[in-house]
Design an enzyme around this catalytic site. Structure first.
Site, PDB file in Angstrom:
ATOM      1  N   HIS A 132      80.773 -43.319  41.056  1.00 50.77           N
ATOM      2  CA  HIS A 132      81.332 -44.616  41.433  1.00 50.77           C
ATOM      3  C   HIS A 132      82.231 -45.090  40.290  1.00 50.77           C
ATOM      4  CE1 HIS A 132      78.319 -46.086  38.666  1.00 50.77           C
ATOM      5  NE2 HIS A 132      77.332 -45.618  39.428  1.00 50.77           N
ATOM      6  N   HIS A 175      80.998 -44.669  36.609  1.00 50.55           N
ATOM      7  CA  HIS A 175      81.223 -43.341  36.024  1.00 50.55           C
ATOM      8  C   HIS A 175      82.702 -43.144  35.702  1.00 50.55           C
ATOM      9  CE1 HIS A 175      77.673 -42.461  38.801  1.00 50.55           C
ATOM     10  NE2 HIS A 175      77.198 -42.093  37.636  1.00 50.55           N
ATOM     11  N   GLN A 226      64.198 -35.224  33.995  1.00 49.79           N
ATOM     12  CA  GLN A 226      64.149 -36.653  33.662  1.00 49.79           C
ATOM     13  C   GLN A 226      63.571 -37.498  34.800  1.00 49.79           C
ATOM     14  OE1 GLN A 226      68.550 -36.823  33.055  1.00 49.79           O
ATOM     15  NE2 GLN A 226      68.386 -38.818  34.036  1.00 49.79           N
TER      16      GLN A 226
END
Ligand code: AMP
Length: 286
Positions: free
Chosen positions: A34, A37, A61
């Site tokens: 989006h 970024h 993660q």
């Protein structure tokens, strides 16, 4: 724009760039790109000769109960957006390429990795630090770009760089928001229209704190109680944590006498969102 899926191809291509004296900027992402970024990509394009964007949904993660398997994967759209922006190289490896059979090496961190997200998401920063270190050693960037949206992550990465003597400059870019204030996030795609409206409370609560601090309030417990009251009164949202902390160490503060960060995590329906704002008391006021 070139897109590589193997470490060997990426290394070979970037060695050529370095041999030509080009500086390299790295933007690590998990895709579902989006404007947040893309603002990091823009910053890298401004400051570096060659911009590398990585797209990798890093399994290590995510906790076992988290959204790894349903995390949005939109590679075709991501590549189109990056090409339009002018990124030079994309690295989009498979899970097996990044974690070969037998992989047992992880980066464990204490300190700034322990509170907030570290406490609520055990193992999260171990996964983040491990993949960031792997990407740094593959790409050998001059600069790497991270968003303030994941403020604690940026502190973890700075600590990683300092502790392991990595030769990379870390750049922190401002939070990009929708017009109504919601911080852009790949996870916003999970929200129904009603949840999208309810999610605004994160930003509204942060704005409330900013204006209370501007008005002279210094007591963090008072401010945190006010955040809790805002969330308690709102349907569909559940505060996970709110913290007002030292912006370097994330140690909780009692009073705001200097720079501080206010960080929130909340569930909107089943979607967990985070947001934060930096705070500084106005000069010359008690
Ligand atoms: P992610 O794909 O969620 O791992 O994010 C990749 C990078 O983009 C991280 O450095 C994030 O902090 C950054 N980022 C994500 N959302 C935003 C945003 N709304 N504004 C600025 N940076 C962002």
């Amino acid at each position: 724009m070139e897109c590589y899926t193997t470490c060997d191809e990426l290394r070979a291509a970037l060695a050529q760039q370095r041999a030509r004296g080009r500086t390299i900027g790295l933007v690590p992402t998990m895709g579902a790109l989006h404007e947040g970024h893309l603002s990091l990509v823009d910053a890298s394009l401004r400051e570096c000769d060659h911009t590398v964007v990585t797209i990798f949904v890093n399994p290590t993660q995510f906790g076992p109960q988290e959204d790894y398997s349903r995390y949005p994967r939109t590679l075709e759209e991501d590549l189109a957006a990056l090409a339009a922006r002018g990124a030079h190289t994309v690295f989009a490896p498979s899970t097996e390429e990044m974690y070969r059979p037998g992989h047992v090496t992880f980066v464990e961190m204490q300190g700034v990795a322990l509170p907030l997200e570290g406490q609520r998401r055990p193992g999260h920063f171990r996964g983040v630090a491990t993949i960031v270190l792997k990407l740094f050693t593959l790409v050998l960037p001059d600069r790497a770009y991270f968003g303030q949206k994941d403020y604690q992550q940026s502190l973890v990465v700075r600590r990683l760089v300092a502790d392991l003597n990595l030769d990379v400059q870390i750049r922190l870019c401002p939070i990009v928001r929708d017009a109504d204030g919601l911080a852009l996030s790949s996870r916003n795609r999970y929200l129904s229209p009603q949840e999208r409206r309810q999610a605004l409370l994160l930003h509204q609560a942060l704005q409330h704190v900013v204006s209370r601090v501007a008005g002279g309030e210094r007591n963090c417990q008072t401010l945190l109680s006010e955040i809790e009251a805002l969330f308690a009164a709102a349907p569909g949202v559940r505060l996970d944590y709110a913290s007002i902390a030292d912006p370097e160490t994330l140690a909780p503060l009692e009073r705001i006498e200097g720079p501080a960060v206010c960080a929130l995590a909340a569930f909107v329906g089943t979607t967990r969102l985070i947001d934060n704002t930096l705070l500084a008391p106005p000069q010359g006021r008690a």
